[in-house]
Enzyme design. Structure first.
Site, short mmCIF file in Angstrom:
data_model
loop_
_atom_site.label_atom_id
_atom_site.label_comp_id
_atom_site.label_asym_id
_atom_site.label_seq_id
_atom_site.Cartn_x
_atom_site.Cartn_y
_atom_site.Cartn_z
N PRO A 113 0.79 -1.22 0.00
CA PRO A 113 0.00 0.00 0.00
C PRO A 113 0.83 1.27 0.00
O PRO A 113 1.83 1.38 0.70
CB PRO A 113 -0.82 -0.11 1.30
CG PRO A 113 -0.12 -1.11 2.13
CD PRO A 113 0.51 -2.07 1.17
N ASN A 114 0.37 2.19 -0.81
CA ASN A 114 0.88 3.57 -0.93
C ASN A 114 2.21 3.67 -1.65
O ASN A 114 2.68 4.79 -1.91
CB ASN A 114 0.97 4.25 0.45
CG ASN A 114 -0.38 4.37 1.11
OD1 ASN A 114 -1.31 4.85 0.48
ND2 ASN A 114 -0.52 3.90 2.34
N HIS A 118 12.67 -2.74 2.62
CA HIS A 118 12.14 -1.44 3.04
C HIS A 118 13.09 -0.34 2.58
O HIS A 118 14.31 -0.44 2.80
CB HIS A 118 11.95 -1.37 4.56
CG HIS A 118 10.97 -2.39 5.02
ND1 HIS A 118 9.61 -2.24 4.80
CD2 HIS A 118 11.13 -3.58 5.63
CE1 HIS A 118 8.99 -3.31 5.26
NE2 HIS A 118 9.88 -4.14 5.75
N ALA A 136 2.99 -0.61 4.90
CA ALA A 136 2.51 -0.62 6.29
C ALA A 136 1.93 -1.97 6.71
O ALA A 136 1.83 -2.25 7.91
CB ALA A 136 1.48 0.49 6.49
N ARG A 139 5.69 12.42 -2.85
CA ARG A 139 5.68 13.06 -1.53
C ARG A 139 6.74 12.41 -0.66
O ARG A 139 7.30 11.37 -0.99
CB ARG A 139 4.31 12.89 -0.86
CG ARG A 139 3.19 13.72 -1.49
CD ARG A 139 1.86 13.51 -0.78
NE ARG A 139 1.98 13.70 0.67
CZ ARG A 139 1.72 12.75 1.56
NH1 ARG A 139 1.32 11.54 1.18
NH2 ARG A 139 1.85 12.98 2.84
O1 CA2 Z 1 10.45 2.03 4.11
C1 CA2 Z 1 9.61 1.36 3.49
O2 CA2 Z 1 9.83 0.90 2.37
C2 CA2 Z 1 8.21 1.14 4.09
O3 CA2 Z 1 7.82 -0.19 3.77
C3 CA2 Z 1 7.29 2.15 3.44
C4 CA2 Z 1 5.89 2.14 4.03
C5 CA2 Z 1 5.93 2.24 5.56
O4 CA2 Z 1 4.63 2.12 6.08
C6 CA2 Z 1 6.82 1.17 6.16
O5 CA2 Z 1 6.84 1.35 7.56
C7 CA2 Z 1 8.22 1.27 5.60
C8 CA2 Z 1 5.08 3.33 3.50
C9 CA2 Z 1 5.02 3.42 2.01
C10 CA2 Z 1 4.38 4.71 1.63
O6 CA2 Z 1 5.14 5.30 0.60
C11 CA2 Z 1 4.91 6.60 0.30
C12 CA2 Z 1 5.73 7.17 -0.65
C13 CA2 Z 1 5.57 8.48 -0.99
C14 CA2 Z 1 4.58 9.25 -0.40
C15 CA2 Z 1 3.76 8.68 0.54
C16 CA2 Z 1 3.92 7.36 0.88
#
Ligand code: CA2
Length: 148
Positions: free
Chosen positions: A9-10, A104, A81, A17
């Site tokens: 997700p995301n 990650h 997440a 961002r």
């Molecule tokens: O560090 C990582 O790759 C994570 O898996 C990224 C997740 C986070 O919830 C994990 O704790 C660590 C979040 C991905 C969201 O990515 C975004 C990228 C740009 C703007 C907003 C969100």
């Protein structure tokens, strides 16, 4: 023979961002890096991103079958997440036996305490954390190294 590049997700928002956390590269850039890395090692890639837990589980099931049939090697997986919440993804990886390297982009251990626990790590071959998108390339190398 192919490798699954699976993003949760995301991660479709990469590059739009929070560059201080996740850098400037887009998901398309990540997928290109993975394709080039895999090709250099003699493999193809299938890339899939979803914001829905069930779709990620279905993809793990289908790729697990390909691995059993000798048509795929395994997966590099950034569960986003869901890393910190999903018993269901843990069970899918364990239940299919899909070889997975968890990735990650950020160093989750240097962030909030709720990011310090992973439901995926106990069923992963290995984990790459905090090395930016280059971690995906290292995860592919690690997957190939550990499975072939
Ligand atoms: O560090 C990582 O790759 C994570 O898996 C990224 C997740 C986070 O919830 C994990 O704790 C660590 C979040 C991905 C969201 O990515 C975004 C990228 C740009 C703007 C907003 C969100």
């Amino acid at each position: 023979m192919k490798i699954l590049v699976l993003n949760g997700p995301n991660l479709n928002l990469l590059g739009t961002r929070e560059p201080e956390q996740y850098g400037h590269a887009s998901l398309a850039d990540v997928e290109t890096l993975c394709a080039e890395t895999a090709l250099g090692l003699g493999y193809g890639v299938e890339c899939f991103q979803s914001n829905h837990e069930g779709e990620l589980i279905d993809k793990i099931h289908s790729f697990g079958k390909l691995v059993q049939a000798g048509q795929a090697l395994g997966a590099v997986f950034n569960p986003g997440a869901f890393t910190h919440t999903s018993v269901a993804l843990h069970d899918a990886i364990k239940g299919t036996g899909l070889p997975v390297v968890e990735v990650h982009i950020s160093n989750v251990h240097a962030r909030e305490a709720f990011r310090h626990h992973s439901y995926i790590s106990p069923v992963a071959l290995g984990v790459v954390v905090g090395l930016g998108i280059q971690g995906y390339a290292l995860a592919i190398q690690g997957l190939v190294h550990k499975t072939s």
